[in-house]
Design a protein around this motif. Structure first.
Motif, PDB file in Angstrom:
ATOM      1  N   ALA A  19      15.230  44.936  51.938  1.00 19.01           N
ATOM      2  CA  ALA A  19      16.232  43.869  52.056  1.00 19.01           C
ATOM      3  C   ALA A  19      17.642  44.415  52.296  1.00 19.01           C
ATOM      4  O   ALA A  19      18.468  43.752  52.923  1.00 19.01           O
ATOM      5  CB  ALA A  19      16.228  43.001  50.806  1.00 19.01           C
ATOM      6  N   ALA A  20      17.916  45.617  51.830  1.00 16.67           N
ATOM      7  CA  ALA A  20      19.259  46.188  51.973  1.00 16.67           C
ATOM      8  C   ALA A  20      19.642  46.381  53.438  1.00 16.67           C
ATOM      9  O   ALA A  20      20.827  46.351  53.782  1.00 16.67           O
ATOM     10  CB  ALA A  20      19.356  47.514  51.226  1.00 16.67           C
ATOM     11  N   SER A  21      18.663  46.546  54.299  1.00 18.14           N
ATOM     12  CA  SER A  21      18.977  46.786  55.699  1.00 18.14           C
ATOM     13  C   SER A  21      19.205  45.514  56.504  1.00 18.14           C
ATOM     14  O   SER A  21      19.745  45.556  57.602  1.00 18.14           O
ATOM     15  CB  SER A  21      17.870  47.619  56.351  1.00 18.14           C
ATOM     16  N   PHE A  22      18.795  44.361  55.964  1.00 20.81           N
ATOM     17  CA  PHE A  22      18.974  43.144  56.753  1.00 20.81           C
ATOM     18  C   PHE A  22      19.628  41.986  56.016  1.00 20.81           C
ATOM     19  O   PHE A  22      19.985  40.992  56.630  1.00 20.81           O
ATOM     20  CB  PHE A  22      17.634  42.687  57.353  1.00 20.81           C
ATOM     21  N   ARG A  23      19.807  42.064  54.716  1.00 24.73           N
ATOM     22  CA  ARG A  23      20.424  40.957  53.963  1.00 24.73           C
ATOM     23  C   ARG A  23      21.935  40.990  54.188  1.00 24.73           C
ATOM     24  O   ARG A  23      22.612  41.912  53.755  1.00 24.73           O
ATOM     25  CB  ARG A  23      20.083  41.092  52.484  1.00 24.73           C
ATOM     26  N   THR A  24      22.445  40.008  54.872  1.00 29.16           N
ATOM     27  CA  THR A  24      23.883  39.960  55.157  1.00 29.16           C
ATOM     28  C   THR A  24      24.606  38.873  54.378  1.00 29.16           C
ATOM     29  O   THR A  24      25.820  38.885  54.288  1.00 29.16           O
ATOM     30  CB  THR A  24      24.122  39.714  56.663  1.00 29.16           C
ATOM     31  N   HIS A  25      23.817  37.930  53.835  1.00 28.59           N
ATOM     32  CA  HIS A  25      24.444  36.844  53.080  1.00 28.59           C
ATOM     33  C   HIS A  25      23.453  36.254  52.085  1.00 28.59           C
ATOM     34  O   HIS A  25      22.251  36.501  52.164  1.00 28.59           O
ATOM     35  CB  HIS A  25      24.953  35.752  54.021  1.00 28.59           C
ATOM     36  N   TYR A  26      23.980  35.518  51.131  1.00 24.67           N
ATOM     37  CA  TYR A  26      23.162  34.776  50.179  1.00 24.67           C
ATOM     38  C   TYR A  26      23.284  33.309  50.546  1.00 24.67           C
ATOM     39  O   TYR A  26      24.354  32.851  50.931  1.00 24.67           O
ATOM     40  CB  TYR A  26      23.675  34.947  48.743  1.00 24.67           C
ATOM     41  N   SER A  27      22.191  32.587  50.403  1.00 23.81           N
ATOM     42  CA  SER A  27      22.239  31.146  50.617  1.00 23.81           C
ATOM     43  C   SER A  27      21.551  30.463  49.442  1.00 23.81           C
ATOM     44  O   SER A  27      20.692  31.056  48.778  1.00 23.81           O
ATOM     45  CB  SER A  27      21.577  30.761  51.943  1.00 23.81           C
ATOM     46  N   ASP A  28      21.944  29.241  49.171  1.00 27.53           N
ATOM     47  CA  ASP A  28      21.370  28.491  48.060  1.00 27.53           C
ATOM     48  C   ASP A  28      19.852  28.427  48.206  1.00 27.53           C
ATOM     49  O   ASP A  28      19.334  28.229  49.305  1.00 27.53           O
ATOM     50  CB  ASP A  28      21.933  27.067  48.024  1.00 27.53           C
ATOM     51  N   LYS A  29      19.144  28.609  47.079  1.00 26.63           N
ATOM     52  CA  LYS A  29      17.680  28.550  47.086  1.00 26.63           C
ATOM     53  C   LYS A  29      17.226  27.500  46.080  1.00 26.63           C
ATOM     54  O   LYS A  29      17.496  27.615  44.884  1.00 26.63           O
ATOM     55  CB  LYS A  29      17.083  29.902  46.700  1.00 26.63           C
ATOM     56  N   ALA A  30      16.545  26.502  46.583  1.00 26.93           N
ATOM     57  CA  ALA A  30      15.990  25.468  45.713  1.00 26.93           C
ATOM     58  C   ALA A  30      14.665  25.960  45.148  1.00 26.93           C
ATOM     59  O   ALA A  30      13.922  26.682  45.810  1.00 26.93           O
ATOM     60  CB  ALA A  30      15.785  24.179  46.492  1.00 26.93           C
TER      61      ALA A  30
END
Length: 140
Positions: A19-30
């Motif tokens: 995930a470190a190589s492609f996670r650029t943002h956080y989004s709300d997770k229901a």
């Protein structure tokens, strides 16, 4: 609302994750609470704090709503209180069916909140209760 992710702030284990190589943002997770089944939200802002400040592994996801999470911690504290009492007064408490039963009930409740089963403690309590009652007590 999406929040920018800074993988450089993650724990070392998380930084080594894919995930470190492609996670650029956080989004709300229901999600649905595992305990009460109510709909809940793991917000982007909370994720940023959990992963970057508290250093939880990036794979950690919420399974309990806020209220159930707090309730689970109350149960955890009550179990710790039982363990402390036990450490101080084993000889007396080994014959106290009310104490042993209450402690066992807390262990079962804690599992319902998602904690791992404490089989050793449950087996000990079952054996002690069997001695007190004089018959096979059926408890998990």
């Amino acid at each position: 609302m999406p929040r920018p992710a800074d993988p450089r702030q993650w724990s070392e284990q998380s930084q080594a994750a894919v995930a470190a190589s492609f996670r650029t943002h956080y989004s709300d997770k229901a999600y649905r609470c595992r305990y009460c089944s109510k709909d809940a939200l793991f917000s982007a802002a909370e994720q940023k704090i959990v992963y970057e400040v508290k250093k939880a592994h990036i794979g950690v996801q919420r399974v309990l709503c806020g209220a159930c999470w707090r309730d689970g911690h109350v149960v955890e504290q009550k179990i710790a209180d039982c363990e402390a009492r036990w450490a101080e007064s084993k000889q007396v408490l080994a014959h106290d069916a009310a104490f042993l039963s209450a402690w066992h009930a807390l262990l079962l409740l804690h599992q319902r909140y998602g904690a791992r089963a404490n089989s050793a403690a449950k087996n000990m309590l079952r054996k002690l209760l069997n001695r007190i009652v004089g018959e096979d007590v059926h408890i998990e």
